[in-house]
Design a protein around this motif. Structure first.
Motif, PDB file in Angstrom:
ATOM      1  N   ASP A  71      -4.904  -8.843  10.132  1.00 28.98           N
ATOM      2  CA  ASP A  71      -4.160  -8.991   8.883  1.00 28.98           C
ATOM      3  C   ASP A  71      -5.121  -8.973   7.707  1.00 28.98           C
ATOM      4  OD1 ASP A  71      -1.109 -10.204   9.095  1.00 28.98           O
ATOM      5  OD2 ASP A  71      -2.272 -10.508  10.914  1.00 28.98           O
ATOM      6  N   VAL A  72      -4.636  -8.469   6.592  1.00 24.79           N
ATOM      7  CA  VAL A  72      -5.307  -8.581   5.296  1.00 24.79           C
ATOM      8  C   VAL A  72      -4.245  -9.089   4.335  1.00 24.79           C
ATOM      9  CG1 VAL A  72      -6.503  -7.394   3.424  1.00 24.79           C
ATOM     10  CG2 VAL A  72      -6.901  -6.685   5.806  1.00 24.79           C
ATOM     11  N   TRP A  73      -4.473 -10.270   3.756  1.00 20.28           N
ATOM     12  CA  TRP A  73      -3.523 -10.886   2.830  1.00 20.28           C
ATOM     13  C   TRP A  73      -4.190 -11.077   1.478  1.00 20.28           C
ATOM     14  CZ3 TRP A  73      -0.586 -15.577   5.394  1.00 20.28           C
ATOM     15  CH2 TRP A  73       0.089 -15.130   6.533  1.00 20.28           C
ATOM     16  N   PHE A  74      -3.410 -10.890   0.412  1.00 21.03           N
ATOM     17  CA  PHE A  74      -3.902 -11.168  -0.935  1.00 21.03           C
ATOM     18  C   PHE A  74      -2.732 -11.449  -1.857  1.00 21.03           C
ATOM     19  CE2 PHE A  74      -3.661  -6.623  -0.191  1.00 21.03           C
ATOM     20  CZ  PHE A  74      -2.914  -6.151  -1.261  1.00 21.03           C
ATOM     21  N   VAL A  75      -3.043 -12.090  -2.978  1.00 22.05           N
ATOM     22  CA  VAL A  75      -2.030 -12.422  -3.982  1.00 22.05           C
ATOM     23  C   VAL A  75      -2.394 -11.702  -5.266  1.00 22.05           C
ATOM     24  CG1 VAL A  75      -0.965 -14.256  -5.339  1.00 22.05           C
ATOM     25  CG2 VAL A  75      -1.578 -14.677  -2.940  1.00 22.05           C
ATOM     26  N   LYS A  76      -1.415 -11.032  -5.840  1.00 27.11           N
ATOM     27  CA  LYS A  76      -1.609 -10.346  -7.123  1.00 27.11           C
ATOM     28  C   LYS A  76      -0.341 -10.537  -7.940  1.00 27.11           C
ATOM     29  CE  LYS A  76      -3.647  -7.192  -9.800  1.00 27.11           C
ATOM     30  NZ  LYS A  76      -4.772  -7.454 -10.630  1.00 27.11           N
ATOM     31  N   ASP A  77      -0.476 -11.049  -9.143  1.00 29.32           N
ATOM     32  CA  ASP A  77       0.655 -11.285 -10.036  1.00 29.32           C
ATOM     33  C   ASP A  77       1.762 -12.099  -9.364  1.00 29.32           C
ATOM     34  OD1 ASP A  77      -0.636  -9.818 -12.063  1.00 29.32           O
ATOM     35  OD2 ASP A  77       0.234  -7.941 -11.343  1.00 29.32           O
ATOM     36  N   LYS A  78       1.348 -13.160  -8.660  1.00 30.29           N
ATOM     37  CA  LYS A  78       2.246 -14.102  -7.974  1.00 30.29           C
ATOM     38  C   LYS A  78       3.062 -13.466  -6.852  1.00 30.29           C
ATOM     39  CE  LYS A  78       2.475 -17.207 -11.893  1.00 30.29           C
ATOM     40  NZ  LYS A  78       3.297 -17.952 -12.805  1.00 30.29           N
ATOM     41  N   ILE A  79       2.575 -12.337  -6.330  1.00 28.82           N
ATOM     42  CA  ILE A  79       3.184 -11.688  -5.173  1.00 28.82           C
ATOM     43  C   ILE A  79       2.170 -11.750  -4.027  1.00 28.82           C
ATOM     44  CG2 ILE A  79       4.125  -9.546  -4.194  1.00 28.82           C
ATOM     45  CD1 ILE A  79       5.904 -10.608  -6.390  1.00 28.82           C
ATOM     46  N   LEU A  80       2.619 -12.240  -2.873  1.00 25.90           N
ATOM     47  CA  LEU A  80       1.785 -12.283  -1.678  1.00 25.90           C
ATOM     48  C   LEU A  80       1.993 -10.978  -0.903  1.00 25.90           C
ATOM     49  CD1 LEU A  80       0.030 -13.727   0.490  1.00 25.90           C
ATOM     50  CD2 LEU A  80       2.170 -14.680   1.395  1.00 25.90           C
ATOM     51  N   TYR A  81       0.898 -10.277  -0.628  1.00 21.16           N
ATOM     52  CA  TYR A  81       0.922  -9.045   0.149  1.00 21.16           C
ATOM     53  C   TYR A  81       0.279  -9.339   1.501  1.00 21.16           C
ATOM     54  CZ  TYR A  81       1.918  -6.777  -4.288  1.00 21.16           C
ATOM     55  OH  TYR A  81       2.495  -6.403  -5.471  1.00 21.16           O
ATOM     56  N   GLN A  82       0.968  -8.969   2.577  1.00 20.83           N
ATOM     57  CA  GLN A  82       0.474  -9.200   3.928  1.00 20.83           C
ATOM     58  C   GLN A  82       0.483  -7.870   4.672  1.00 20.83           C
ATOM     59  OE1 GLN A  82       3.671 -11.902   4.694  1.00 20.83           O
ATOM     60  NE2 GLN A  82       2.292 -13.659   4.652  1.00 20.83           N
ATOM     61  N   ILE A  83      -0.702  -7.372   4.980  1.00 19.58           N
ATOM     62  CA  ILE A  83      -0.834  -6.126   5.723  1.00 19.58           C
ATOM     63  C   ILE A  83      -1.194  -6.501   7.156  1.00 19.58           C
ATOM     64  CG2 ILE A  83      -1.967  -3.879   5.865  1.00 19.58           C
ATOM     65  CD1 ILE A  83      -2.832  -4.306   2.902  1.00 19.58           C
ATOM     66  N   THR A  84      -0.333  -6.158   8.110  1.00 21.24           N
ATOM     67  CA  THR A  84      -0.522  -6.519   9.516  1.00 21.24           C
ATOM     68  C   THR A  84      -0.616  -5.257  10.348  1.00 21.24           C
ATOM     69  OG1 THR A  84       0.787  -8.531   9.187  1.00 21.24           O
ATOM     70  CG2 THR A  84       0.456  -7.807  11.461  1.00 21.24           C
ATOM     71  N   ALA A  85      -1.715  -5.136  11.109  1.00 20.61           N
ATOM     72  CA  ALA A  85      -1.949  -3.944  11.927  1.00 20.61           C
ATOM     73  C   ALA A  85      -1.926  -4.293  13.409  1.00 20.61           C
ATOM     74  CB  ALA A  85      -3.294  -3.321  11.577  1.00 20.61           C
ATOM     75  N   GLU A  86      -1.110  -3.572  14.143  1.00 25.63           N
ATOM     76  CA  GLU A  86      -1.098  -3.724  15.587  1.00 25.63           C
ATOM     77  C   GLU A  86      -2.402  -3.163  16.166  1.00 25.63           C
ATOM     78  OE1 GLU A  86       3.172  -3.255  17.363  1.00 25.63           O
ATOM     79  OE2 GLU A  86       2.768  -1.597  16.005  1.00 25.63           O
ATOM     80  N   PRO A  87      -2.783  -3.629  17.365  1.00 24.88           N
ATOM     81  CA  PRO A  87      -3.985  -3.062  17.999  1.00 24.88           C
ATOM     82  C   PRO A  87      -3.869  -1.542  18.104  1.00 24.88           C
ATOM     83  CG  PRO A  87      -3.242  -4.995  19.207  1.00 24.88           C
ATOM     84  CD  PRO A  87      -2.173  -4.680  18.181  1.00 24.88           C
ATOM     85  N   GLY A  88      -4.994  -0.866  17.841  1.00 26.36           N
ATOM     86  CA  GLY A  88      -5.013   0.592  17.925  1.00 26.36           C
ATOM     87  C   GLY A  88      -4.797   1.304  16.603  1.00 26.36           C
ATOM     88  N   HIS A  89      -4.536   0.558  15.545  1.00 24.23           N
ATOM     89  CA  HIS A  89      -4.284   1.175  14.236  1.00 24.23           C
ATOM     90  C   HIS A  89      -5.346   0.762  13.217  1.00 24.23           C
ATOM     91  CE1 HIS A  89      -0.477   2.801  15.606  1.00 24.23           C
ATOM     92  NE2 HIS A  89      -0.324   1.660  16.247  1.00 24.23           N
ATOM     93  N   ASP A  90      -6.556   0.540  13.711  1.00 22.23           N
ATOM     94  CA  ASP A  90      -7.649   0.093  12.853  1.00 22.23           C
ATOM     95  C   ASP A  90      -8.033   1.128  11.804  1.00 22.23           C
ATOM     96  OD1 ASP A  90     -10.483   0.886  14.921  1.00 22.23           O
ATOM     97  OD2 ASP A  90      -8.412   1.450  15.230  1.00 22.23           O
ATOM     98  N   ALA A  91      -8.007   2.404  12.152  1.00 18.58           N
ATOM     99  CA  ALA A  91      -8.375   3.441  11.177  1.00 18.58           C
ATOM    100  C   ALA A  91      -7.374   3.470  10.022  1.00 18.58           C
ATOM    101  CB  ALA A  91      -8.460   4.810  11.846  1.00 18.58           C
TER     102      ALA A  91
END
Length: 177
Positions: free
Chosen positions: A145-165
């Protein structure tokens, strides 16, 4: 009370991510996105004709992704989910209002979700804003996962195994207008 609220939000998102992950399992090879990447492997290594660009019409962010993936999105009234899938597997980007306040950090995630979080680390995105990357264990390997907050919005990027690229490509090209 504030920590209880963020814990509930994080737990709900983790459960939703787990359900999504479990419903889309495939037999792809497992890769560790931040530990086992090839030297020099960047988003720019993807052939130009294979790159698609997504720009959100309201939230003013954009990123590049591999054209082998299908992009779809839906809004559940609380947040928005963007799916990038190839053969029923891929990456989920979830965004919702960040009401917990304070700063999102690796130490905060470790403190609030505890043993579920592995390899948590504070990073700086190419656009110059702070993010947190971490992994959670699954039956097929590490889910990143890569999570960050920008302008009071939480963004959560979740990658299943095998989708690293694809995860790396999205993170390297993510920008806010």
């Amino acid at each position: 009370m504030k920590y209880k609220k963020i814990s509930i939000i994080v737990l709900c998102v983790a459960v939703a991510g787990g359900v999504w992950y479990a419903s889309t399992q495939t037999t792809q090879k497992i890769h560790d996105v931040f530990v086992d990447t090839k030297d020099g492997d960047t988003a720019s290594d993807v052939p130009v004709d294979a790159i698609m660009y997504f720009t959100h019409p309201l939230k003013n962010f954009s990123f590049a992704y591999d054209s082998a993936y299908t992009l779809s999105s839906c809004d559940d009234g609380v947040g928005e989910t963007i799916l990038l899938q190839k053969q029923s597997s891929g990456i989920q980007i979830y965004s919702t209002e960040f009401t917990a306040g304070g700063t999102l950090s690796a130490s905060r995630l470790k403190k609030e979700i505890g043993s579920m979080v592995g390899f948590a680390k504070d990073i700086e995105m190419p656009g110059g804003f702070r993010a947190v990357t971490f992994s959670t264990a699954s039956t097929r390997g590490e889910v990143w996962d890569v999570w960050f907050v920008k302008d009071k919005i939480l963004y959560q990027i979740t990658a299943e195994p095998g989708h690293d690229a694809l995860l790396k490509q999205i993170v390297e090209t993510w920008s806010f207008e």
